[in-house]
Scaffold this motif. Structure first.
Motif, short mmCIF file in Angstrom:
data_model
loop_
_atom_site.label_atom_id
_atom_site.label_comp_id
_atom_site.label_asym_id
_atom_site.label_seq_id
_atom_site.Cartn_x
_atom_site.Cartn_y
_atom_site.Cartn_z
N ILE A 243 0.94 -1.34 0.07
CA ILE A 243 0.04 -0.07 0.02
C ILE A 243 0.92 1.25 0.04
O ILE A 243 0.50 2.17 -0.26
CB ILE A 243 -1.01 0.26 1.23
CG1 ILE A 243 -0.16 -0.08 2.58
CG2 ILE A 243 -2.06 -1.11 1.24
CD1 ILE A 243 -1.09 0.31 3.77
N GLU A 244 2.24 1.18 0.14
CA GLU A 244 3.00 2.37 0.11
C GLU A 244 3.74 2.63 -1.24
O GLU A 244 4.54 3.34 -1.08
CB GLU A 244 4.23 2.31 1.26
CG GLU A 244 3.44 2.28 2.61
CD GLU A 244 4.63 1.89 3.68
OE1 GLU A 244 5.68 1.64 3.31
OE2 GLU A 244 4.11 1.77 5.08
N THR A 245 3.55 1.70 -2.34
CA THR A 245 4.06 1.73 -3.45
C THR A 245 3.17 2.75 -4.40
O THR A 245 1.94 3.21 -4.24
CB THR A 245 3.91 0.55 -4.18
OG1 THR A 245 2.57 -0.02 -4.40
CG2 THR A 245 4.83 -0.54 -3.32
N GLU A 246 3.99 3.34 -5.32
CA GLU A 246 3.29 4.19 -6.42
C GLU A 246 2.20 3.56 -7.43
O GLU A 246 1.09 4.11 -7.55
CB GLU A 246 4.48 4.98 -7.32
CG GLU A 246 5.30 6.06 -6.53
CD GLU A 246 4.33 7.15 -6.24
OE1 GLU A 246 3.39 7.50 -7.12
OE2 GLU A 246 4.52 7.64 -5.40
N THR A 247 2.71 2.23 -7.64
CA THR A 247 1.55 1.54 -8.34
C THR A 247 0.40 1.31 -7.69
O THR A 247 -0.63 1.12 -8.43
CB THR A 247 2.35 0.02 -9.03
OG1 THR A 247 2.95 -0.50 -7.77
CG2 THR A 247 3.44 0.28 -9.85
N TYR A 248 0.41 1.04 -6.28
CA TYR A 248 -0.68 0.92 -5.85
C TYR A 248 -1.77 2.11 -5.73
O TYR A 248 -2.81 1.94 -6.01
CB TYR A 248 -0.30 0.46 -4.20
CG TYR A 248 -1.67 0.29 -3.47
CD1 TYR A 248 -2.32 -0.75 -3.17
CD2 TYR A 248 -2.23 1.49 -2.51
CE1 TYR A 248 -3.38 -0.77 -2.46
CE2 TYR A 248 -3.37 1.49 -1.77
CZ TYR A 248 -3.91 0.05 -1.72
OH TYR A 248 -5.02 -0.21 -0.66
N LEU A 249 -0.96 3.41 -5.23
CA LEU A 249 -1.85 4.50 -5.82
C LEU A 249 -2.69 4.93 -7.15
O LEU A 249 -3.48 5.43 -7.28
CB LEU A 249 -0.94 5.79 -5.39
CG LEU A 249 -0.39 5.71 -4.07
CD1 LEU A 249 0.56 6.95 -3.88
CD2 LEU A 249 -1.40 5.75 -2.87
N ILE A 250 -1.94 4.33 -8.24
CA ILE A 250 -2.40 4.46 -9.52
C ILE A 250 -3.27 3.21 -9.82
O ILE A 250 -4.45 3.61 -10.39
CB ILE A 250 -1.24 4.12 -10.50
CG1 ILE A 250 -0.25 5.52 -10.34
CG2 ILE A 250 -1.56 4.47 -11.94
CD1 ILE A 250 1.06 5.58 -11.05
N LEU A 251 -2.94 2.07 -9.59
CA LEU A 251 -3.65 0.93 -10.08
C LEU A 251 -5.14 0.51 -9.07
O LEU A 251 -6.05 0.11 -9.76
CB LEU A 251 -3.05 -0.36 -10.16
CG LEU A 251 -1.92 -0.17 -11.39
CD1 LEU A 251 -1.01 -1.36 -11.39
CD2 LEU A 251 -2.47 -0.03 -12.53
N MET A 252 -4.73 0.63 -7.93
CA MET A 252 -6.16 0.30 -7.00
C MET A 252 -7.18 0.91 -7.05
O MET A 252 -8.44 0.38 -7.26
CB MET A 252 -5.50 0.15 -5.54
CG MET A 252 -4.85 -0.76 -4.94
SD MET A 252 -5.41 -2.42 -5.49
CE MET A 252 -7.02 -2.58 -4.47
N PRO A 253 -7.32 2.24 -7.45
CA PRO A 253 -8.64 2.79 -7.58
C PRO A 253 -8.94 2.49 -8.87
O PRO A 253 -10.56 2.29 -8.89
CB PRO A 253 -8.03 4.45 -7.88
CG PRO A 253 -6.75 4.58 -6.98
CD PRO A 253 -6.04 3.11 -7.16
N ILE A 254 -8.45 2.27 -9.97
CA ILE A 254 -9.00 1.69 -11.03
C ILE A 254 -9.52 0.35 -11.02
O ILE A 254 -10.64 0.19 -11.34
CB ILE A 254 -7.87 1.51 -12.15
CG1 ILE A 254 -7.33 2.77 -12.55
CG2 ILE A 254 -8.60 0.78 -13.57
CD1 ILE A 254 -6.11 3.16 -13.41
N THR A 255 -8.88 -0.72 -10.34
CA THR A 255 -9.31 -1.84 -10.09
C THR A 255 -10.60 -1.72 -8.96
O THR A 255 -11.55 -2.58 -9.34
CB THR A 255 -8.35 -2.69 -9.01
OG1 THR A 255 -7.01 -2.64 -9.79
CG2 THR A 255 -8.74 -4.08 -8.85
N GLN A 256 -10.77 -0.89 -8.07
CA GLN A 256 -11.85 -0.81 -7.05
C GLN A 256 -12.98 -0.27 -8.15
O GLN A 256 -13.98 -0.73 -7.77
CB GLN A 256 -11.34 0.16 -6.01
CG GLN A 256 -12.39 0.23 -4.99
CD GLN A 256 -11.96 1.13 -3.82
OE1 GLN A 256 -11.36 2.17 -4.03
NE2 GLN A 256 -12.14 0.53 -2.49
N LEU A 257 -12.69 0.62 -9.20
CA LEU A 257 -13.77 1.15 -9.88
C LEU A 257 -14.44 0.00 -10.67
O LEU A 257 -15.77 -0.08 -10.78
CB LEU A 257 -13.38 2.19 -10.68
CG LEU A 257 -14.65 2.99 -11.56
CD1 LEU A 257 -15.56 3.37 -10.56
CD2 LEU A 257 -13.83 4.03 -12.17
#
Length: 332
Positions: free
Chosen positions: A76-90
């Motif tokens: 959860i502290e990575t840049e990829t998490y900040l970018i990809l997780m909102p898309i996955t959640q949507l």
């Protein structure tokens, strides 16, 4: 829980375990409803296509894990998490809401078929699932403002505790649906396979023209048979069993009721039951019998069904109707 309890302090690579399968929830719910509402349906290899988006979810997890390993931080502290997780959640929100809509349509079609084939259909009803699916879809939709506010205003930095209210509610509903589905007896319509052709015909059938003279004549004959033989007193009466008693095909009986009388099977039978109860209420001979007792004698098999049907037909509850006729003369 793994974040709050800081499990990574004891198991540094715990975050590498893929725990999130939100893109599988929608298909699982939909296929459960499909199997429950169509006894002849069986899972096939083609159904695996519904779960292809889960591969995307796993790929996102792998990418985040690789970034976490290379930077020696948790996922959860990575840049990829900040970018990809909102898309996955949507994508998960869209998937679940879409599948819930399709599942709700299946239940509505199934209920329509029940009314045309079963007189006492509450035992087979899926109203509990219909309501829970609506609530489930609404809660997932509420994640949209959560995600946008977090991503746009807080740069996806909201604490996990900020999501607790909706996460807890989602967990409760998910477990509730699972428990209900597991604890309730499996809904098996004994004539489902035999009546499958009727289900397909009735679910898509539309009345496009006035009934023929022959159908109207058969409708009058059917009413005479019901009044003479009192078939409606059988609480287990179904379209097929009535057709067997009348020595006609269920498809023809369905057409007579739908086209000739402008009703579905459930309403057709239950009107006779309600009228029989009303006759008893107007007679002193049945003063010693309770309303529930009368309902059982006249073909109903549950208090809930009796109260609902009686009010739908008369516009008032059975108790109110009974009180309203106390001052009126009764039959001998």
């Amino acid at each position: 829980m793994s974040i709050d309890f800081q499990i990574t302090n004891y198991l540094p690579h715990f975050y590498l375990i893929p725990l999130n399968y939100s893109l599988a929830l929608g298909p699982l719910l939909y296929l459960y409803v499909k199997k429950t509402t169509d006894y002849s349906y069986h899972l096939s290899k083609r159904d695996s296509i519904h779960f292809l988006p889960v591969i995307i979810e796993l790929c996102v997890h792998i990418i985040i894990s690789q970034d976490a390993l290379s930077n020696n931080v948790i996922g959860i502290e990575t840049e990829t998490y900040l970018i990809l997780m909102p898309i996955t959640q949507l994508l998960a929100i869209i998937s679940i809401i879409t599948y819930c809509i399709y599942a709700l349509r299946l239940i509505k079609t199934y209920h329509s078929w029940l009314k045309k084939n079963y007189s006492n259909n509450d035992a087979y009803s899926l109203r509990w699932l219909y309501r829970l699916l609506i609530l489930f879809a609404i809660l997932w939709f509420l994640l949209v403002p959560y995600t946008f506010i977090d991503y746009i205003i807080y740069n996806f930095q909201l604490d996990i505790s900020d999501y607790y209210p909706i996460y807890v509610l989602l967990s409760i509903i998910t477990i509730w649906i699972s428990a209900e589905a597991f604890l309730r007896p499996e809904i098996i319509l004994l004539e489902a396979n035999k009546q499958n052709d009727i289900y397909k015909t009735n679910s898509s059938q539309e009345i496009t023209k006035s009934p023929s003279e022959e159908i109207l004549t058969k409708a009058s004959w059917l009413k005479e048979q019901m009044e003479t033989n009192l078939f409606y007193l059988n609480s287990e009466l179904t379209l097929k069993s009535l057709a067997d008693n009348l020595n006609i095909h269920p498809n023809l009986l369905s057409k007579i009721i739908n086209d000739g009388l402008g009703k579905n099977f459930s309403d057709f039978v239950n009107e006779y039951r309600v009228n029989a109860i009303i006759d008893k209420l107007h007679s002193d001979k049945y003063n010693h019998i309770t309303l529930l007792g009368m309902s059982y004698e006249c073909g109903f098999n549950s208090k809930t069904t009796f109260n609902r049907v009686f009010k739908n037909i008369t516009g008032v509850t059975p108790i109110y109707y009974k009180k309203s006729i106390k001052s009126t003369p009764k039959k001998d």
